[in-house]
Design a protein around this motif. Structure first.
Motif, short mmCIF file in Angstrom:
data_model
loop_
_atom_site.label_atom_id
_atom_site.label_comp_id
_atom_site.label_asym_id
_atom_site.label_seq_id
_atom_site.Cartn_x
_atom_site.Cartn_y
_atom_site.Cartn_z
N ASN A 108 42.49 26.40 38.29
CA ASN A 108 43.08 26.46 36.96
C ASN A 108 42.20 27.37 36.10
OD1 ASN A 108 41.07 24.94 35.47
ND2 ASN A 108 41.87 23.11 36.47
N THR A 109 42.72 27.78 34.95
CA THR A 109 42.02 28.75 34.13
C THR A 109 40.69 28.25 33.57
OG1 THR A 109 43.32 28.08 32.21
CG2 THR A 109 44.15 29.95 33.48
N ALA A 110 40.49 26.95 33.57
CA ALA A 110 39.23 26.39 33.07
C ALA A 110 38.10 26.48 34.11
CB ALA A 110 39.42 24.93 32.65
N ASP A 111 38.46 26.69 35.36
CA ASP A 111 37.48 26.79 36.44
C ASP A 111 36.71 28.11 36.31
OD1 ASP A 111 36.21 27.21 39.00
OD2 ASP A 111 37.56 25.68 39.82
N ALA A 112 35.39 28.05 36.42
CA ALA A 112 34.55 29.25 36.30
C ALA A 112 34.88 30.29 37.36
CB ALA A 112 33.07 28.86 36.38
N ARG A 113 35.35 29.85 38.52
CA ARG A 113 35.68 30.78 39.60
C ARG A 113 36.96 31.56 39.33
NH1 ARG A 113 35.95 26.85 44.35
NH2 ARG A 113 36.79 25.64 42.65
N TYR A 114 37.78 31.08 38.40
CA TYR A 114 39.06 31.72 38.09
C TYR A 114 38.83 33.18 37.64
CZ TYR A 114 43.86 32.26 36.45
OH TYR A 114 45.15 32.69 36.27
N ALA A 115 37.92 33.38 36.71
CA ALA A 115 37.64 34.73 36.21
C ALA A 115 37.09 35.63 37.32
CB ALA A 115 36.66 34.67 35.04
N LEU A 116 36.28 35.09 38.20
CA LEU A 116 35.74 35.88 39.31
C LEU A 116 36.85 36.34 40.25
CD1 LEU A 116 32.56 33.79 40.18
CD2 LEU A 116 32.66 36.01 39.02
N GLU A 117 37.77 35.44 40.55
CA GLU A 117 38.87 35.79 41.45
C GLU A 117 39.83 36.78 40.78
OE1 GLU A 117 38.66 35.24 44.50
OE2 GLU A 117 37.19 33.65 44.52
N GLN A 118 40.06 36.61 39.48
CA GLN A 118 40.88 37.58 38.74
C GLN A 118 40.26 38.96 38.79
OE1 GLN A 118 41.47 36.08 34.73
NE2 GLN A 118 43.67 36.11 35.10
N ALA A 119 38.95 39.02 38.59
CA ALA A 119 38.24 40.30 38.64
C ALA A 119 38.34 40.93 40.03
CB ALA A 119 36.77 40.11 38.24
N ALA A 120 38.28 40.11 41.06
CA ALA A 120 38.40 40.62 42.44
C ALA A 120 39.79 41.22 42.66
CB ALA A 120 38.13 39.51 43.45
N VAL A 121 40.82 40.56 42.14
CA VAL A 121 42.18 41.09 42.27
C VAL A 121 42.29 42.43 41.55
CG1 VAL A 121 44.61 40.71 41.63
CG2 VAL A 121 43.27 38.83 42.62
N ARG A 122 41.79 42.52 40.32
CA ARG A 122 41.85 43.77 39.55
C ARG A 122 41.08 44.89 40.26
NH1 ARG A 122 40.71 40.43 35.25
NH2 ARG A 122 38.62 41.27 35.08
N ARG A 123 39.90 44.56 40.77
CA ARG A 123 39.06 45.56 41.43
C ARG A 123 39.75 46.10 42.69
NH1 ARG A 123 35.00 42.51 42.02
NH2 ARG A 123 35.54 41.81 44.10
N GLU A 124 40.29 45.22 43.51
CA GLU A 124 40.93 45.66 44.75
C GLU A 124 42.24 46.40 44.47
OE1 GLU A 124 39.23 45.83 47.41
OE2 GLU A 124 37.64 44.57 46.64
N ALA A 125 42.97 45.98 43.44
CA ALA A 125 44.19 46.70 43.06
C ALA A 125 43.84 48.12 42.60
CB ALA A 125 44.94 45.95 41.97
N ALA A 126 42.76 48.25 41.84
CA ALA A 126 42.32 49.57 41.39
C ALA A 126 41.85 50.41 42.57
CB ALA A 126 41.20 49.43 40.35
N ARG A 127 41.18 49.81 43.53
CA ARG A 127 40.72 50.52 44.73
C ARG A 127 41.93 51.05 45.51
NH1 ARG A 127 36.85 47.16 46.77
NH2 ARG A 127 35.15 48.54 46.24
N ILE A 128 42.95 50.22 45.68
CA ILE A 128 44.16 50.63 46.37
C ILE A 128 44.85 51.77 45.61
CG2 ILE A 128 46.49 49.89 47.06
CD1 ILE A 128 45.15 47.05 47.49
N GLY A 129 44.94 51.61 44.29
CA GLY A 129 45.56 52.66 43.48
C GLY A 129 44.82 53.99 43.58
N ALA A 130 43.50 53.94 43.61
CA ALA A 130 42.70 55.16 43.73
C ALA A 130 42.96 55.84 45.08
CB ALA A 130 41.22 54.84 43.58
N ALA A 131 43.04 55.04 46.13
CA ALA A 131 43.27 55.60 47.47
C ALA A 131 44.67 56.19 47.59
CB ALA A 131 43.07 54.52 48.53
N GLU A 132 45.64 55.53 47.00
CA GLU A 132 47.02 55.99 47.14
C GLU A 132 47.30 57.20 46.25
OE1 GLU A 132 49.28 52.41 46.51
OE2 GLU A 132 49.04 51.84 48.62
N ALA A 133 46.48 57.43 45.23
CA ALA A 133 46.70 58.58 44.33
C ALA A 133 46.14 59.87 44.90
CB ALA A 133 46.04 58.30 42.98
N ARG A 134 45.39 59.78 46.00
CA ARG A 134 44.79 61.01 46.54
C ARG A 134 45.87 61.82 47.12
NH1 ARG A 134 42.20 58.79 52.18
NH2 ARG A 134 42.99 56.77 51.87
#
Length: 134
Positions: A108-134
């Motif tokens: 749930n959003t109150a869990d400290a790990r929630y923000a870490l997992e959200q950041a991981a999703v954003r980071r990997e989505a950006a990594r995929i976007g960078a690779a696909e834009a080449r």
């Protein structure tokens, strides 16, 4: 004609030190371009694609976040992690993103790990976007 010196440094090593005509950086407030003579400033770097332009040719790097300092025709990117877009393992990034999304479902959003997992999703989505834009 004046050039920028662009450096990308991670905690492990210096990834890059080159001359460029322009750098386009994924800043905390959105993309911004830097050319020689730019006003000095500091900014957060969000996960995304750092584009370098030299003689009309573009070269792209994925940066996982960090800070950038612009001063005296130098762009210093202090990145949490960085890699050239041609070296990105898209399948691995998709797997890591899916795993983080699955872990998010159990938090749930109150869990400290929630923000870490959200950041991981954003980071990997950006990594995929960078690779696909080449």
């Amino acid at each position: 004609m004046a050039k920028l010196t662009v450096e990308i440094v991670t905690p492990e090593k210096r990834i890059l030190s080159v001359q460029a005509d322009e750098a386009i950086v994924p800043g905390g407030e959105g993309l911004f371009g830097v050319r020689p003579g730019h006003t000095p400033f500091l900014s957060l770097v969000e996960p995304g694609t750092l584009t370098l332009i030299e003689a009309g040719k573009q070269d792209r790097y994925f940066v996982a976040g960090g800070f950038v300092e612009v001063s005296n025709d130098k762009v210093l990117v202090l990145a949490d992690a960085a890699e050239h877009v041609t070296g990105i393992d898209v399948a691995g990034a998709r797997r890591r993103m899916e795993e983080a999304q699955a872990r998010l479902k159990d938090l749930n959003t109150a869990d400290a790990r929630y923000a870490l997992e959200q950041a991981a999703v954003r980071r990997e989505a950006a990594r995929i976007g960078a690779a696909e834009a080449r």
